[in-house]
Scaffold this motif. Structure first.
Motif: not given
Length: 439
Positions: A87, A92, A95, A99, A117, A125
């Motif tokens: 993160l 991206t 990230r 997820l 997170l 996020v």
């Protein structure tokens, strides 16, 4: 001039990950420690983030070799370290991998993913987490999505009524924790669902509703808090803490009465330490020679938290270190077995001198010997042990009506930065909760 290609020392990145895992565990432990202060916590935090940064700079190959496989590890601290690093990376890809791991990885990885997170500080996020708030999502993942929204201080762009009525306790509790960020008075359907959570017999849900309602300023919270404390021989720590933080003279006396209830004695003395009244200090003094050593340790902690009594040298009994607990023992209980136990005679002599000097006025509230004020409350985040930060953060959120919500489990640099934006909010800053909640 052409330079030869150099093969990276991949094992160094593995060391960085190992160290990030270890320091992450040490940092988390420090957040609940009775003998660790801001300076200690910040030092461990800085070392943790240094290893995370080194991993993040390793790029895609480090992610493929070490970070992505670690998202499925059994150890929450390793999952958290790997996820936090991903993160931290630009773009991206990291990230999206974190997820995706929420729904594609093993359930055991969820706590570590949630922690990363919560700590990552990047708000991009949240749309991905909001997308998980559907009836088809596993309840455990739904709870994580809601908890992370709460940690970021953001309300998900979905209706919360269904989550407040969810059959899974963790989902309902998480939905309650999001409510303080609505920004407006609760709409009738939402208020009704919250009221049902408040009346729940499940402490997890009830306590989450108590906190969210208190931050929102709903008077029903205080009625329920009083009811739980008066009707139960073992009401749990949160209702007792709220009564200690915001109770009037009669409600403080109710807490002192609970010291006579064996099932509630430990929790009551812990709460009284946060209440800060000299009368509570007198009660704690009587418990220093209690046959229950755990109660005596809590009484020592509470007395020092109220009065500022120095727990050093001859003021503290010399005791053998506690035996190792079972791996399944609750962390809170393990921590409390490490609390010092004051020497009763030293405490009595010291307290008698303070009384002679009239340093402590009856009915006045104190934080480590300093009269309570918003300034003293904010300063306590620096001067009080990390173990007490959660109660400080709760009181700040309630007294500011949700304008100043900080997390005791956030990174110190972020929390302290937010605290610098806090200004006085008198008269609510020093009133009892019953007088500042809306009707």
């Amino acid at each position: 001039m052409a330079y030869p290609e150099v093969t990276p020392h991949w094992e160094l990145y593995e060391v960085h990950l190992d160290e990030a895992e270890y320091l992450g565990t040490q940092w988390e432990n420090a957040l609940t420690a009775p003998d660790r202060y801001l300076v200690h916590v910040a030092q461990r935090e800085a070392r943790l983030l240094a290893h995370v940064d080194a991993l993040a700079l390793g790029g895609g190959e480090v992610s493929r070799r070490y970070l992505l496989p670690a998202l499925a590890a059994e150890e929450a601290a390793r999952v958290s370290a790997a996820a936090l690093t991903l993160l931290q990376q630009e773009g991206t890809a990291g990230r999206d991998a974190v997820l995706a791991a929420l729904t594609e990885g093993p359930p055991e990885a969820l706590p570590g993913l949630q922690r990363a997170l919560e700590l990552c500080g990047r708000e991009d996020v949240l749309p991905g987490l909001t997308a998980l708030l559907t009836p088809d999502t596993a309840p455990a993942v739904t709870a994580v999505a809601l908890e992370v929204h709460a940690a970021h201080g953001r309300l998900p762009s979905v209706a919360l009524e269904s989550w407040l009525a969810h059959p899974e306790l963790a989902v309902v509790a998480a939905a309650c924790r999001v409510l303080p960020f609505t920004g407006t008075a609760l709409a009738a359907p939402l208020l009704r669902q919250w009221g049902q959570a408040l009346e729940s017999s499940e402490p997890l849900i009830r306590d989450a509703a108590l906190v969210s309602g208190a931050v929102l300023g709903l008077r029903a919270v205080w009625t329920r808090c009083r009811q739980v404390v008066e009707d139960s021989g073992a009401p749990g720590r949160l209702p007792l803490l709220m009564l200690a933080l915001g109770g009037n003279t009669q409600e403080q006396a109710l807490l002192v009465e609970l010291l006579g209830e064996p099932r509630a004695r430990g929790d009551a003395v812990w709460a009284l330490g946060h209440g800060g009244r000299p009368e509570a200090a007198d009660a704690c003094l009587q418990l220093l020679e209690d046959g229950d050593a755990d109660v005596a340790r809590l009484a020592t902690e509470a007395f020092a938290a109220i009065t500022g009594f120095p727990l050093v040298d001859a003021h503290v009994l010399s005791e053998e270190p506690p035996e190792d607990e079972s791996p399944d023992a609750p962390l809170l209980l393990e921590v409390e077995k490490t609390l010092p136990r004051a020497a009763p005679e030293a405490v009595r002599a010291w307290w008698a001198r303070q009384r002679e000097q009239r340093r402590f006025a009856p009915g006045t509230r104190y934080l480590a010997g300093v009269p309570f004020s918003v300034t003293a409350l904010l300063q306590s985040f620096v001067t009080a042990p990390a173990r007490r930060w959660s109660a400080l953060a709760l009181e700040l959120a309630i007294r500011s009506r949700g304008r100043h919500i900080v997390s005791a489990r956030d990174f110190s640099f972020r929390r302290q930065r937010r605290l610098t934006t806090v200004h006085g909010f008198a008269p609510r800053g020093e009133q009892s909760f019953s007088s500042l909640l809306d009707s």
